[in-house]
Design a protein around this motif. Structure first.
Motif, PDB file in Angstrom:
ATOM      1  N   HIS A  57       9.547   4.699 -11.961  1.00 56.93           N
ATOM      2  CA  HIS A  57       9.225   3.667 -11.833  1.00 56.93           C
ATOM      3  C   HIS A  57       7.499   3.451 -11.764  1.00 56.93           C
ATOM      4  CE1 HIS A  57       9.359  -0.744 -10.933  1.00 56.93           C
ATOM      5  NE2 HIS A  57       8.534  -0.659  -9.691  1.00 56.93           N
ATOM      6  N   TYR A  58       7.194   4.283 -10.559  1.00 53.78           N
ATOM      7  CA  TYR A  58       5.819   4.357 -10.190  1.00 53.78           C
ATOM      8  C   TYR A  58       5.025   4.812 -11.411  1.00 53.78           C
ATOM      9  CZ  TYR A  58       1.447   6.550  -8.929  1.00 53.78           C
ATOM     10  OH  TYR A  58       0.067   6.946  -9.059  1.00 53.78           O
ATOM     11  N   ARG A  59       5.488   5.581 -12.223  1.00 48.44           N
ATOM     12  CA  ARG A  59       4.752   5.967 -13.407  1.00 48.44           C
ATOM     13  C   ARG A  59       4.522   4.704 -14.515  1.00 48.44           C
ATOM     14  NH1 ARG A  59       7.176  11.867 -13.460  1.00 48.44           N
ATOM     15  NH2 ARG A  59       5.690  13.006 -12.139  1.00 48.44           N
ATOM     16  N   SER A  60       5.726   4.049 -14.565  1.00 45.30           N
ATOM     17  CA  SER A  60       5.387   3.070 -15.661  1.00 45.30           C
ATOM     18  C   SER A  60       4.872   1.736 -15.219  1.00 45.30           C
ATOM     19  CB  SER A  60       6.927   2.704 -16.010  1.00 45.30           C
ATOM     20  OG  SER A  60       7.625   1.912 -14.888  1.00 45.30           O
ATOM     21  N   THR A  61       4.846   1.415 -13.764  1.00 46.00           N
ATOM     22  CA  THR A  61       4.274   0.202 -13.234  1.00 46.00           C
ATOM     23  C   THR A  61       2.930   0.366 -12.642  1.00 46.00           C
ATOM     24  OG1 THR A  61       5.454   0.301 -11.263  1.00 46.00           O
ATOM     25  CG2 THR A  61       6.618  -0.782 -12.774  1.00 46.00           C
ATOM     26  N   GLY A  62       2.848   1.431 -12.061  1.00 43.45           N
ATOM     27  CA  GLY A  62       1.580   1.729 -11.268  1.00 43.45           C
ATOM     28  C   GLY A  62       1.693   1.374  -9.676  1.00 43.45           C
ATOM     29  N   HIS A  63       2.933   0.743  -9.342  1.00 42.39           N
ATOM     30  CA  HIS A  63       3.089   0.398  -8.142  1.00 42.39           C
ATOM     31  C   HIS A  63       3.188   1.722  -7.140  1.00 42.39           C
ATOM     32  CE1 HIS A  63       5.578  -3.360  -9.797  1.00 42.39           C
ATOM     33  NE2 HIS A  63       4.239  -3.373  -9.822  1.00 42.39           N
ATOM     34  N   PRO A  64       2.154   1.739  -6.348  1.00 45.46           N
ATOM     35  CA  PRO A  64       2.125   3.146  -5.625  1.00 45.46           C
ATOM     36  C   PRO A  64       2.680   3.505  -4.494  1.00 45.46           C
ATOM     37  CG  PRO A  64       0.211   1.520  -4.791  1.00 45.46           C
ATOM     38  CD  PRO A  64       1.094   0.919  -6.060  1.00 45.46           C
ATOM     39  N   VAL A  65       3.531   2.160  -3.875  1.00 47.16           N
ATOM     40  CA  VAL A  65       4.121   2.615  -2.503  1.00 47.16           C
ATOM     41  C   VAL A  65       5.622   2.174  -2.314  1.00 47.16           C
ATOM     42  CG1 VAL A  65       4.016   2.267   0.377  1.00 47.16           C
ATOM     43  CG2 VAL A  65       2.222   2.266  -1.228  1.00 47.16           C
ATOM     44  N   VAL A  66       6.295   3.252  -2.102  1.00 52.63           N
ATOM     45  CA  VAL A  66       7.898   3.271  -1.861  1.00 52.63           C
ATOM     46  C   VAL A  66       8.122   3.347  -0.338  1.00 52.63           C
ATOM     47  CG1 VAL A  66       8.512   3.744  -4.022  1.00 52.63           C
ATOM     48  CG2 VAL A  66       8.336   5.532  -2.498  1.00 52.63           C
ATOM     49  N   GLN A  67       9.477   2.726   0.063  1.00 46.15           N
ATOM     50  CA  GLN A  67       9.783   2.917   1.475  1.00 46.15           C
ATOM     51  C   GLN A  67      11.289   3.140   1.251  1.00 46.15           C
ATOM     52  OE1 GLN A  67      10.161  -0.780   3.852  1.00 46.15           O
ATOM     53  NE2 GLN A  67       9.639   0.484   5.653  1.00 46.15           N
ATOM     54  N   SER A  68      11.590   4.321   2.168  1.00 43.81           N
ATOM     55  CA  SER A  68      12.929   4.728   2.123  1.00 43.81           C
ATOM     56  C   SER A  68      13.890   3.484   2.296  1.00 43.81           C
ATOM     57  CB  SER A  68      13.217   5.834   3.255  1.00 43.81           C
ATOM     58  OG  SER A  68      14.630   5.948   3.301  1.00 43.81           O
ATOM     59  N   PHE A  69      14.816   3.546   1.252  1.00 37.58           N
ATOM     60  CA  PHE A  69      15.939   2.535   1.462  1.00 37.58           C
ATOM     61  C   PHE A  69      17.246   3.197   2.160  1.00 37.58           C
ATOM     62  CE2 PHE A  69      18.595  -0.882  -0.547  1.00 37.58           C
ATOM     63  CZ  PHE A  69      17.929  -1.880   0.130  1.00 37.58           C
ATOM     64  N   GLU A  70      17.151   4.039   2.828  1.00 43.26           N
ATOM     65  CA  GLU A  70      18.172   4.576   3.694  1.00 43.26           C
ATOM     66  C   GLU A  70      18.458   3.951   4.834  1.00 43.26           C
ATOM     67  OE1 GLU A  70      20.409   6.741   2.248  1.00 43.26           O
ATOM     68  OE2 GLU A  70      19.120   6.416   0.539  1.00 43.26           O
ATOM     69  N   PRO A  71      19.656   3.635   5.592  1.00 41.65           N
ATOM     70  CA  PRO A  71      19.781   3.141   6.607  1.00 41.65           C
ATOM     71  C   PRO A  71      18.914   4.005   7.768  1.00 41.65           C
ATOM     72  CG  PRO A  71      21.826   3.262   5.667  1.00 41.65           C
ATOM     73  CD  PRO A  71      20.673   3.925   4.711  1.00 41.65           C
ATOM     74  N   GLY A  72      18.191   3.125   8.710  1.00 39.44           N
ATOM     75  CA  GLY A  72      17.613   3.654   9.732  1.00 39.44           C
ATOM     76  C   GLY A  72      16.324   4.572   9.550  1.00 39.44           C
ATOM     77  N   GLU A  73      15.964   4.453   8.267  1.00 36.25           N
ATOM     78  CA  GLU A  73      14.601   5.207   7.726  1.00 36.25           C
ATOM     79  C   GLU A  73      13.644   3.995   7.488  1.00 36.25           C
ATOM     80  OE1 GLU A  73      16.468   9.372   6.092  1.00 36.25           O
ATOM     81  OE2 GLU A  73      15.214   8.089   4.891  1.00 36.25           O
ATOM     82  N   THR A  74      12.540   4.196   7.984  1.00 37.43           N
ATOM     83  CA  THR A  74      11.337   3.114   7.799  1.00 37.43           C
ATOM     84  C   THR A  74      10.066   3.715   7.115  1.00 37.43           C
ATOM     85  OG1 THR A  74      10.366   3.410   9.936  1.00 37.43           O
ATOM     86  CG2 THR A  74      12.159   1.579   9.459  1.00 37.43           C
ATOM     87  N   TRP A  75      10.166   5.235   6.811  1.00 37.70           N
ATOM     88  CA  TRP A  75       8.773   5.756   6.307  1.00 37.70           C
ATOM     89  C   TRP A  75       8.361   5.155   4.971  1.00 37.70           C
ATOM     90  CZ3 TRP A  75       9.529   8.238   1.696  1.00 37.70           C
ATOM     91  CH2 TRP A  75      10.766   8.665   1.469  1.00 37.70           C
ATOM     92  N   ARG A  76       7.281   5.289   4.532  1.00 40.19           N
ATOM     93  CA  ARG A  76       6.826   4.916   3.218  1.00 40.19           C
ATOM     94  C   ARG A  76       5.963   6.166   2.655  1.00 40.19           C
ATOM     95  NH1 ARG A  76       2.801   0.373   4.961  1.00 40.19           N
ATOM     96  NH2 ARG A  76       2.780   1.925   6.574  1.00 40.19           N
ATOM     97  N   TRP A  77       5.856   6.060   1.300  1.00 38.15           N
ATOM     98  CA  TRP A  77       5.228   7.231   0.727  1.00 38.15           C
ATOM     99  C   TRP A  77       4.461   6.552  -0.416  1.00 38.15           C
ATOM    100  CZ3 TRP A  77       4.030  12.163   0.684  1.00 38.15           C
ATOM    101  CH2 TRP A  77       3.665  12.611  -0.555  1.00 38.15           C
TER     102      TRP A  77
END
Length: 85
Positions: A57-77
Motif C-alpha cells: 500500500h505504501y509503495r502504491s500510494t506513497g502514504h508513509p506512516v502506518v500504526q500497529s492495528f494490534e490490540p494494545g499497541e500504539t507504535w507507528r512506522w
C-alpha cells in the motif's frame, strides 16, 4: 536522531476494514499482524504475512506512516524514513 516529520504530521483516519487486511479479506489470504495507514485508514498485513499488503500500500500510494492495528499497541512506522515513532 530527530523524529521524522511524517511521524509528527499524521492523521487519525477510521479503519476502512476493521475486521482485517483489506486485500487478504478480498482474496481469502491470511495475515500475521495488521497495520493501519495513517493517511487513509487502509488496513494491511505486516511484512511477516504472506501478502505484505501494508508495505505494498505504501509503495502504491506513497502514504508513509502506518500504526500497529494490534490490540494494545500504539507504535507507528514511517516507511519513507525507516523510523519508528
Amino acid at each position: 536522531m530527530a523524529t521524522c516529520e511524517h511521524l509528527t504530521q499524521t492523521e487519525d483516519p477510521q479503519a476502512r476494514t476493521p475486521e482485517g487486511c483489506e486485500e487478504c479479506l478480498a482474496d481469502g489470504g491470511r495475515w500475521v499482524h495488521l497495520r493501519r495507514c495513517l493517511g487513509c485508514g487502509h488496513i494491511g498485513c505486516c511484512d511477516s504475512s504472506p501478502g505484505k499488503h501494508a508495505t505494498a500500500h505504501y509503495r502504491s500510494t506513497g502514504h508513509p506512516v502506518v500504526q500497529s492495528f494490534e490490540p494494545g499497541e500504539t507504535w507507528r512506522w514511517c516507511y519513507a524514513d525507516s523510523q519508528m515513532g
